[in-house]
Design a protein around this motif. Structure first.
Motif, PDB file in Angstrom:
ATOM      1  N   ALA A   1      -0.026  -3.062  -5.310  1.00  9.34           N
ATOM      2  CA  ALA A   1      -0.860  -1.971  -4.318  1.00  9.34           C
ATOM      3  C   ALA A   1      -1.840  -1.269  -5.378  1.00  9.34           C
ATOM      4  CB  ALA A   1       0.204  -0.818  -3.868  1.00  9.34           C
TER       5      ALA A   1
ATOM      6  N   SER B   1       0.625  -1.302   0.008  1.00 11.92           N
ATOM      7  CA  SER B   1       0.054  -0.142  -0.129  1.00 11.92           C
ATOM      8  C   SER B   1       0.961   1.006   0.143  1.00 11.92           C
ATOM      9  CB  SER B   1      -0.994  -0.150   1.151  1.00 11.92           C
ATOM     10  OG  SER B   1      -0.161   0.039   2.579  1.00 11.92           O
TER      11      SER B   1
ATOM     12  N   ARG C   1      -4.793   1.290  -1.523  1.00 15.40           N
ATOM     13  CA  ARG C   1      -4.509   0.375  -2.406  1.00 15.40           C
ATOM     14  C   ARG C   1      -5.752   0.076  -3.162  1.00 15.40           C
ATOM     15  NH1 ARG C   1      -5.044  -5.110  -0.561  1.00 15.40           N
ATOM     16  NH2 ARG C   1      -2.935  -5.495  -1.210  1.00 15.40           N
TER      17      ARG C   1
END
Length: 555
Positions: free
Chosen positions: A250, A34, A39
């Motif tokens: 991500a 992330s 994300r």
């Protein structure tokens, strides 16, 4: 390129349709990839928001000087320049932006990625804004505008590419449309901020504060960038595969070792392998290089040219001047109508959020040009008749012009070069396309006051002709790129069976054939699957070799 090249598309009948990678069901430990705790789609929205603030700055910079061209305090402080010199003051910004895009073209390999280049450009914008704000002479003002323009030329080259390389194909156009709506918000802010400062304050603060506002917007983008991902495609192109996997995971709401992430990375690597066979230096934008490099750069350059020659920046940069001098409104009414135009412009820009990924790039280009050409023709008629009623009719038609512009050429044009250009040429080719954007913005802004003073209503006929000429050029030379993976667009230009290079007319025809495009998508998946499976085999073989070597060393 030889027939053995990995870029040569196989025939449609020979292609085996490969299933999409199954969703990964393995368990993972630890935190998922992330950025700033975001994300997947939320991270894509964050990238879009950051890009949007950058384009809000772009719109603001286009608009605020147009309001100052009718500000009495500003004109008095700088010696009441004539129409030609006033046009140059406004257009000097575009001169700087043109050189900024050229700088990006020459130095792209040395700036370390999309984010560092963006940051550098925005820092330069801030320096130029400070010089302009503190101006006590016209020379200092022009120098400051050129410096700020230089920085924005760098940023506007990188921002669309960064966004296009992070998004998914099905929503790429919509994300760009969101970004371009913010450009118009920048125009709105600039118009109403200048109007408010003009009507409520006295002295040089009327123009110094609107100029200094650039610092706030550029600073906001700089503060967001460290928390967002670098382009996975850029990272893969420079061999930073682990970072590319992490960033892509991500952005796609997955894990670096998920099959769906691995497949997309392999598709990117396959396209890079195709391009790297013959592409290697800055001069490649002027050569074919087995990927129709120069043709694609020329199309991207022309898209920026036709957007500017539509006449849109006549209103964006010189709206109050046009309404006051060409149509005959009072200064106060010209400011109000110009401010209202930007609000209408923003509302019109919401239409592409729905259309840009559904209708297709080519159709929207042609619909937009037809509508804009007709609006310019009507404006010439109404301004030529020159009565109070036809003056307001001309203003109404110029409003409608912006609906057709947002539908056909706003977000559609900004996403098109990023989709069309190959990865190895994307930044340099995009830089040359932005050179076209700023060079012809400068031309239009520079000559419009002179045209209005000398040929009056015929000015609109010039823009009408450019809009109508654009339609057949798009039809014959612009391939469809909407909802295509960037790597699929690369393979549209690759050699056909027998090593035959397709002409641009053939590429355009094939780009709208769903079956042909589907065969290329299948080929891309097949090559990605082949790379993915063979990499696992190679990894196992290497592990066995290391194990045997270790066993021998212990004997």
């Amino acid at each position: 390129m030889s027939t053995e090249s990995p870029s040569a598309p196989e025939s449609k009948d020979a292609t085996v349709v490969q299933p999409e990678p199954a969703p990964d069901t393995r368990s993972h430990t630890g935190k998922p990839p992330s950025f700033a705790g975001l994300r997947g789609q939320n991270l894509l929205y964050a990238v879009t928001f950051c890009s949007s603030v950058g384009f809000l700055l772009f719109g603001y910079d286009l608009g605020f000087m147009g309001g100052l061209t009718t500000n009495t305090q500003f004109l008095n402080d700088f010696g009441n320049p004539g129409a030609t010199f006033l046009g140059f003051i406004v257009a000097s910004y575009e001169v700087g932006a043109t050189f900024g895009a050229l700088f990006q073209y020459l130095m792209a390999d040395y700036l370390g990625g999309r984010k560092p280049a963006n940051t550098m450009g925005l820092v330069i914008v801030i320096i130029g804004a400070i010089i302009q704000t503190t101006s006590f002479g016209i020379a200092q003002l022009i120098v400051g505008r050129i410096i700020s323009g230089f920085g924005l030329g760098i940023a506007t080259t990188v921002i669309p590419i960064w966004l296009a390389e992070c998004t998914v194909p099905k929503s790429r156009g919509r994300m760009m449309a969101m970004q371009l709506s913010n450009l118009i918000i920048g125009l709105i802010i600039s118009n109403w901020l200048v109007y408010g400062m003009t009507t409520n304050h006295t002295g040089s603060v009327q123009w110094r504060f609107p100029i200094s506002f650039q610092v706030l917007l550029a600073g906001a983008v700089i503060s967001f960038l460290p928390f967002l991902p670098e382009s996975p495609r850029y990272l893969a192109s420079v061999g930073k595969n682990e970072a590319a996997n992490y960033a892509l995971a991500a952005l796609r709401d997955g894990w670096p070792d998920d099959e769906k992430i691995a497949y997309e990375i392999k598709e990117i690597e396959y396209a890079i392998a195709v391009e790297s066979e013959e592409v290697g230096s800055w001069s490649d934008v002027f050569h074919d290089n087995g990927i129709s490099g120069f043709t694609r750069v020329a199309i991207a350059f022309s898209a920026n040219f036709f957007q500017q020659m539509s006449g849109v920046n006549v209103m964006s940069s010189l709206g109050p001047y046009v309404f006051e001098v060409s149509i005959g409104m009072s200064n106060h009414n010209a400011m109000l109508v110009s401010g209202g135009l930007q609000v209408y412009y923003f509302l019109s820009s919401l239409i592409p959020w729905w259309t840009v990924d559904r209708v297709g790039r080519r159709k929207l280009f042609m619909i937009g040009s037809a509508g804009m050409g007709t609006c310019m023709m009507l404006s010439a008629v109404f301004v030529g008749v020159n009565t109070k009623g036809t003056g307001y009719a001309a203003a109404a038609v110029l409003y409608i012009f912006h609906t057709f512009f947002t539908l056909g050429w706003q977000s559609n044009m900004w996403v098109y070069p990023s989709e069309l250009l190959p990865l190895k040429l994307r930044l340099r080719g995009g830089a040359l396309a932005v050179v076209s954007q700023w060079l012809f913005t400068f031309t239009v802004v520079m000559i419009t006051p002179v045209m209005i003073d000398n040929i009056g209503y015929k000015s609109y006929i010039v823009f009408m002709i450019f809009n109508y000429v654009t339609i057949p050029i798009v039809y014959f030379f612009y391939p469809e790129t909407s909802q295509r993976p960037l790597e699929v667009v690369d393979l549209l230009f690759a050699d056909r069976e027998g090593g035959r290079r397709p002409a641009i007319f053939e590429v355009v025809k094939d780009s709208v054939k769903k079956e042909f495009v589907r065969s290329i998508e299948d080929q891309l998946k097949e090559n990605a699957r082949f790379r993915y499976e063979n990499e696992d085999v190679l990894a196992e073989a290497k592990e066995q070799v290391h194990h045997l070597e270790g066993a021998e060393s212990n004997v």
